[in-house]
Design a protein around this motif. Structure first.
Motif, mmCIF file in Angstrom:
data_model
loop_
_atom_site.group_PDB
_atom_site.id
_atom_site.type_symbol
_atom_site.label_atom_id
_atom_site.label_comp_id
_atom_site.label_asym_id
_atom_site.label_seq_id
_atom_site.Cartn_x
_atom_site.Cartn_y
_atom_site.Cartn_z
ATOM 1 N N THR A 1 0.831 -1.206 0.000
ATOM 2 C CA THR A 1 0.000 0.000 0.000
ATOM 3 C C THR A 1 0.861 1.249 0.000
ATOM 4 O O THR A 1 0.613 2.202 -0.749
ATOM 5 N N TYR A 2 1.887 1.254 0.848
ATOM 6 C CA TYR A 2 2.745 2.432 0.962
ATOM 7 C C TYR A 2 3.514 2.688 -0.330
ATOM 8 O O TYR A 2 3.604 3.836 -0.785
ATOM 9 N N MET A 3 4.068 1.642 -0.925
ATOM 10 C CA MET A 3 4.873 1.835 -2.125
ATOM 11 C C MET A 3 4.020 2.289 -3.304
ATOM 12 O O MET A 3 4.473 3.091 -4.131
ATOM 13 N N ASP A 4 2.788 1.810 -3.395
ATOM 14 C CA ASP A 4 1.885 2.302 -4.437
ATOM 15 C C ASP A 4 1.646 3.802 -4.269
ATOM 16 O O ASP A 4 1.670 4.572 -5.240
ATOM 17 N N ALA A 5 1.425 4.215 -3.018
ATOM 18 C CA ALA A 5 1.190 5.631 -2.737
ATOM 19 C C ALA A 5 2.452 6.453 -2.978
ATOM 20 O O ALA A 5 2.390 7.576 -3.498
ATOM 21 N N PHE A 6 3.618 5.899 -2.624
ATOM 22 C CA PHE A 6 4.884 6.603 -2.808
ATOM 23 C C PHE A 6 5.129 6.882 -4.285
ATOM 24 O O PHE A 6 5.561 7.989 -4.657
ATOM 25 N N GLU A 7 4.867 5.921 -5.145
ATOM 26 C CA GLU A 7 5.097 6.109 -6.588
ATOM 27 C C GLU A 7 4.195 7.201 -7.157
ATOM 28 O O GLU A 7 4.612 7.953 -8.048
ATOM 29 N N LYS A 8 2.981 7.300 -6.643
ATOM 30 C CA LYS A 8 2.079 8.350 -7.112
ATOM 31 C C LYS A 8 2.522 9.711 -6.595
ATOM 32 O O LYS A 8 2.402 10.728 -7.290
ATOM 33 N N MET A 9 3.040 9.742 -5.361
ATOM 34 C CA MET A 9 3.457 11.000 -4.745
ATOM 35 C C MET A 9 4.794 11.491 -5.300
ATOM 36 O O MET A 9 5.035 12.692 -5.392
ATOM 37 N N HIS A 10 5.674 10.543 -5.681
ATOM 38 C CA HIS A 10 7.018 10.900 -6.151
ATOM 39 C C HIS A 10 7.304 10.220 -7.494
ATOM 40 O O HIS A 10 8.157 9.342 -7.584
ATOM 41 N N PRO A 11 6.615 10.626 -8.550
ATOM 42 C CA PRO A 11 6.835 9.992 -9.855
ATOM 43 C C PRO A 11 8.238 10.225 -10.406
ATOM 44 O O PRO A 11 8.676 9.523 -11.315
ATOM 45 N N GLU A 12 8.951 11.205 -9.844
ATOM 46 C CA GLU A 12 10.307 11.516 -10.305
ATOM 47 C C GLU A 12 11.343 10.524 -9.767
ATOM 48 O O GLU A 12 12.480 10.501 -10.237
ATOM 49 N N ILE A 13 10.961 9.699 -8.783
ATOM 50 C CA ILE A 13 11.884 8.744 -8.174
ATOM 51 C C ILE A 13 11.590 7.346 -8.721
ATOM 52 O O ILE A 13 10.523 6.786 -8.454
ATOM 53 N N PRO A 14 12.499 6.756 -9.493
ATOM 54 C CA PRO A 14 12.238 5.414 -10.013
ATOM 55 C C PRO A 14 12.194 4.371 -8.902
ATOM 56 O O PRO A 14 13.000 4.407 -7.958
ATOM 57 N N VAL A 15 11.245 3.470 -8.999
ATOM 58 C CA VAL A 15 11.117 2.356 -8.057
ATOM 59 C C VAL A 15 11.294 1.058 -8.835
ATOM 60 O O VAL A 15 10.518 0.758 -9.742
ATOM 61 N N ILE A 16 12.332 0.316 -8.519
ATOM 62 C CA ILE A 16 12.578 -0.984 -9.137
ATOM 63 C C ILE A 16 11.948 -2.052 -8.242
ATOM 64 O O ILE A 16 12.362 -2.238 -7.105
#
Length: 215
Positions: free
Chosen positions: A164-179
């Motif tokens: 849940t947190y990582m899904d929200a993090f990607e939406k909040m910080h689209p400039e930070i790539p998540v592998i």
């Protein structure tokens, strides 16, 4: 967000964060930042009685991680020296939101906001996730006495909280790539080819040519 490479590896307990951080830091020649876990004097009691010892446990982690990241920022990131860490301080809110009662969580959030206001954000996150069976097997394999009383139900809830947190993090910080790495299908400790695939993804996001991975 800092411009010098600052990679944070995250995921639930037992997924392999430290193992991957060690291997990538050696290959990339980045400074390795490891979280303090076993030095927490409340952790054993926490796994025995979460409700009773959660606030003490979370506050110890928060203060120590704040100090670690403050030092890393001054001694490495501000000096243009790249860092790879086996955690980032945002994980504190994942754990605290699960374990703290509402009144204590409100206090914790206020302290967290003050301490982390100026903390550097990573500019890349490697998110490791895995099924409950895989997490339990890896926890058993590494054999930390302090983790033997972890309840599977707590671990399963924690894994769901991370998603849940990582899904929200990607939406909040689209400039930070998540592998995202599926730990059920990828075992970078046992299989060199899995490790090499992760390494190639990392260097691709770093926009630097990949060298041959040194085992």
């Amino acid at each position: 967000m800092t411009e010098v490479p600052f990679i944070a590896i995250e995921g639930p307990i037992g997924v392999g964060k430290t193992s991957l951080a060690k291997k990538l830091s050696a290959q990339l020649q980045f400074h390795l930042l490891k979280e303090i876990v076993e030095e927490n004097p409340f952790l054993g009691k926490f796994y025995d009685d979460i409700a009773e010892w959660s606030f003490q446990t979370e506050m110890f982690f928060l203060c120590n991680r704040f100090k670690q990241l403050e030092d890393i920022d001054k001694k490495y990131l501000q000096q243009q020296k790249p860092v790879i860490a086996d955690y980032h301080i945002f994980k504190n809110m994942i754990f605290a939101s699960r374990t703290l009662s509402k009144d204590k969580l409100d206090k914790y959030r206020r302290i967290y906001a003050i301490l982390t206001e100026d903390m550097p954000l990573p500019n890349m996150i490697i998110y490791l996730h895995a099924s409950l069976d895989t997490l339990l097997k890896r926890i058993a394999r590494r054999g930390r006495d302090i983790e033997q009383n972890i309840q599977p139900s707590y671990l399963m809830q924690l894994a769901a909280d991370y998603e849940t947190y990582m899904d929200a993090f990607e939406k909040m910080h689209p400039e930070i790539p998540v592998i995202r790495i599926d730990g059920d299908k990828c075992d970078f400790v046992q299989h060199q080819e899995d490790l090499e695939r992760i390494y190639q993804q990392v260097v691709s996001h770093l926009n630097k040519p990949a060298t041959i991975f040194k085992a």
